[in-house]
Design a protein around this motif. Structure first.
Motif, PDB file in Angstrom:
ATOM      1  N   LYS A  73       0.937  -1.242  -0.007  1.00  0.00           N
ATOM      2  CA  LYS A  73      -0.165  -0.114  -0.093  1.00  0.00           C
ATOM      3  C   LYS A  73       0.857   1.039   0.082  1.00  0.00           C
ATOM      4  N   VAL A  74       0.516   2.315  -0.861  1.00  0.00           N
ATOM      5  CA  VAL A  74       0.880   3.720  -0.831  1.00  0.00           C
ATOM      6  C   VAL A  74      -0.466   4.430  -0.760  1.00  0.00           C
ATOM      7  N   GLU A  75      -0.457   5.131   0.348  1.00  0.00           N
ATOM      8  CA  GLU A  75      -1.657   6.041   0.635  1.00  0.00           C
ATOM      9  C   GLU A  75      -1.575   7.350   1.247  1.00  0.00           C
ATOM     10  N   VAL A  76      -2.644   8.129   1.443  1.00  0.00           N
ATOM     11  CA  VAL A  76      -2.628   9.017   2.323  1.00  0.00           C
ATOM     12  C   VAL A  76      -1.684  10.173   2.053  1.00  0.00           C
ATOM     13  N   PRO A  77      -1.600  10.545   0.676  1.00  0.00           N
ATOM     14  CA  PRO A  77      -0.254  11.553   0.310  1.00  0.00           C
ATOM     15  C   PRO A  77      -0.634  13.077   1.056  1.00  0.00           C
ATOM     16  N   ASP A  78       0.518  13.632   1.182  1.00  0.00           N
ATOM     17  CA  ASP A  78       0.670  14.965   1.449  1.00  0.00           C
ATOM     18  C   ASP A  78       1.653  15.684   0.591  1.00  0.00           C
ATOM     19  N   VAL A  79       1.076  16.635  -0.495  1.00  0.00           N
ATOM     20  CA  VAL A  79       1.872  17.008  -1.316  1.00  0.00           C
ATOM     21  C   VAL A  79       1.956  18.739  -1.142  1.00  0.00           C
TER      22      VAL A  79
END
Length: 401
Positions: A73-79
């Motif tokens: 899983k790769v998730e909950v991004p903050d850019v």
């Protein structure tokens, strides 16, 4: 914005930025045909107004190879976009299908579309035995302070008892982080005996202070409400006494959960995108992203945690003012607060505050507009503070255009 099985299945946890006048959303989602419900990838969508969105069917970030820390899983991004024009994405990764073992990674991009994972990943790992983030570190939100040339991160930590709490870290380069410990935990937000903590922080820096929006976790594991707190240093926080956004009724698309705020200070207002959940926890589970807005002038927050000794309505500054002025008041105890603007005819033109507040010192900014958003004429105005039956005070201010 709801799930589209042609592109993505269950999705949420948005991160919104503005790029060349366009809104850009990054979000986590599983495959649209639900053929692999455990694998989560990060996608990108664009919008001219923040309401109508166009998805890109190609994920911008995918899990790593088998055996890697983010293999599932790769998730909950903050850019965020740096002054140099470089884009940074902090995200949560996991190599298992369980809800523990999360770590935080970093990806970089020159255009916000094509991303490269940093070779130093993961940049933040779970803590030692007994730490508030012993089982997981995830859901990062990062602010870059260009004056101090320093990065600040707030993130969710999972304790050994599966409680979610919010911690803080700082960095000189955005890669090597120093943990500063837990800064927020569940207390006044508790609505149910089995609530599982606070989670999914989103930080903004405005008027020289930090503001944090975050969600509570209900016993069922979905978001209960979105809350707000403010801080001068990012470590000592003053919480609002009431949530800023709550779930809808049971039949609505947010009937079972609301979480994952992403907030922009945009054009004289706060705009918040958030995840909604509609489910019976047995036969169906749907998610979507919604939008809420509020005027900057109605966003009230305590400036420090000290308890004042007496009620006080302080002089506004600047005075005279144009285009905005700051009003300060102090509460030695909790109470129902109204802060109202009147003209010299005694007509109410603006309600700035009308809610329960805890003890503390507060500020609110007024932009010279009425409740309808119309700019008022120059002249003398009165601002009146009332705290239940305990205190009433009025002061004058001069608006010059």
């Amino acid at each position: 914005m709801t799930s589209d099985t042609a592109l993505d299945g269950l999705f949420g946890d948005p991160s919104i930025i503005k790029q060349s006048g366009e809104y850009v959303m990054y979000y986590g989602a599983i495959k649209g045909d639900f053929s692999d419900p455990d694998t989560v990838r990060i996608f990108r969508a664009t919008s001219p107004d923040g309401v109508v969105w166009t998805r890109n069917s190609v994920p911008v970030l995918t899990p790593g190879e088998a055996g890697r820390w983010d293999a599932v899983k790769v998730e909950v991004p903050d850019v965020l976009e740096l002054p140099s024009g470089e884009y940074l994405m902090y995200y949560a990764g996991n190599d298992d299908t369980t809800e523990v073992g999360w770590q935080i990674g970093l990806a970089t991009s020159a255009d916000g579309v094509h991303w490269t994972k940093h070779p130093a990943n993961p940049v933040l790992a779970p803590g030692h035995s007994g730490a508030f983030d012993e089982l997981s570190a995830l859901e990062p939100t990062v602010v870059y302070d260009s004056d101090q040339e320093k990065y600040y991160m707030w993130y969710t930590g999972i304790t050994a008892h599966l409680q979610a709490e919010i911690g803080m870290a700082e960095s000189q380069n955005g890669v090597v982080w120093k943990k500063l410990g837990r800064v927020l935990r569940l207390d006044i937000e508790r609505l149910n005996p089995g609530d599982r903590g606070i989670t999914e922080p989103d930080a903004v820096r405005h008027h020289g202070r930090f503001e944090l929006f975050y969600a509570t976790i209900l016993p069922e594991g979905v978001g209960g409400a979105i809350w707000h707190a403010v801080s001068e240093d990012g470590r000592n926080w003053q919480k609002d006494i009431d949530p800023v956004l709550e779930r809808g009724d049971s039949a609505s698309w947010t009937g079972q959960g609301i979480s994952a705020p992403s907030v922009l200070v945009d054009g004289g207002r706060y705009r918040m995108w958030y995840t909604g959940t509609h489910t019976d926890f047995a036969t169906f589970f749907e998610t979507g992203v919604g939008l809420a807005e509020t005027s900057l002038t109605t966003q009230v927050a305590a400036t420090h945690p000290d308890n004042p000794l007496a009620f006080e309505l302080l002089p506004n500054y600047p005075n005279p003012f144009n285009p905005e002025t700051t009003i300060r008041y102090q509460l030695p105890e909790a109470g129902r607060v109204t802060l109202t603007i009147y003209n010299l005819l005694g007509q109410k033109v603006r309600t700035l505050v009308n809610q329960n507040r805890s003890s503390g010192s507060y500020t609110v900014v007024w932009d010279g507009r009425n409740d309808a958003g119309k700019e008022l004429s120059s002249g003398v105005y009165l601002y009146k503070l009332k705290v239940g039956k305990a205190f009433v005070a009025t002061r004058k201010m001069l608006y010059l255009k």
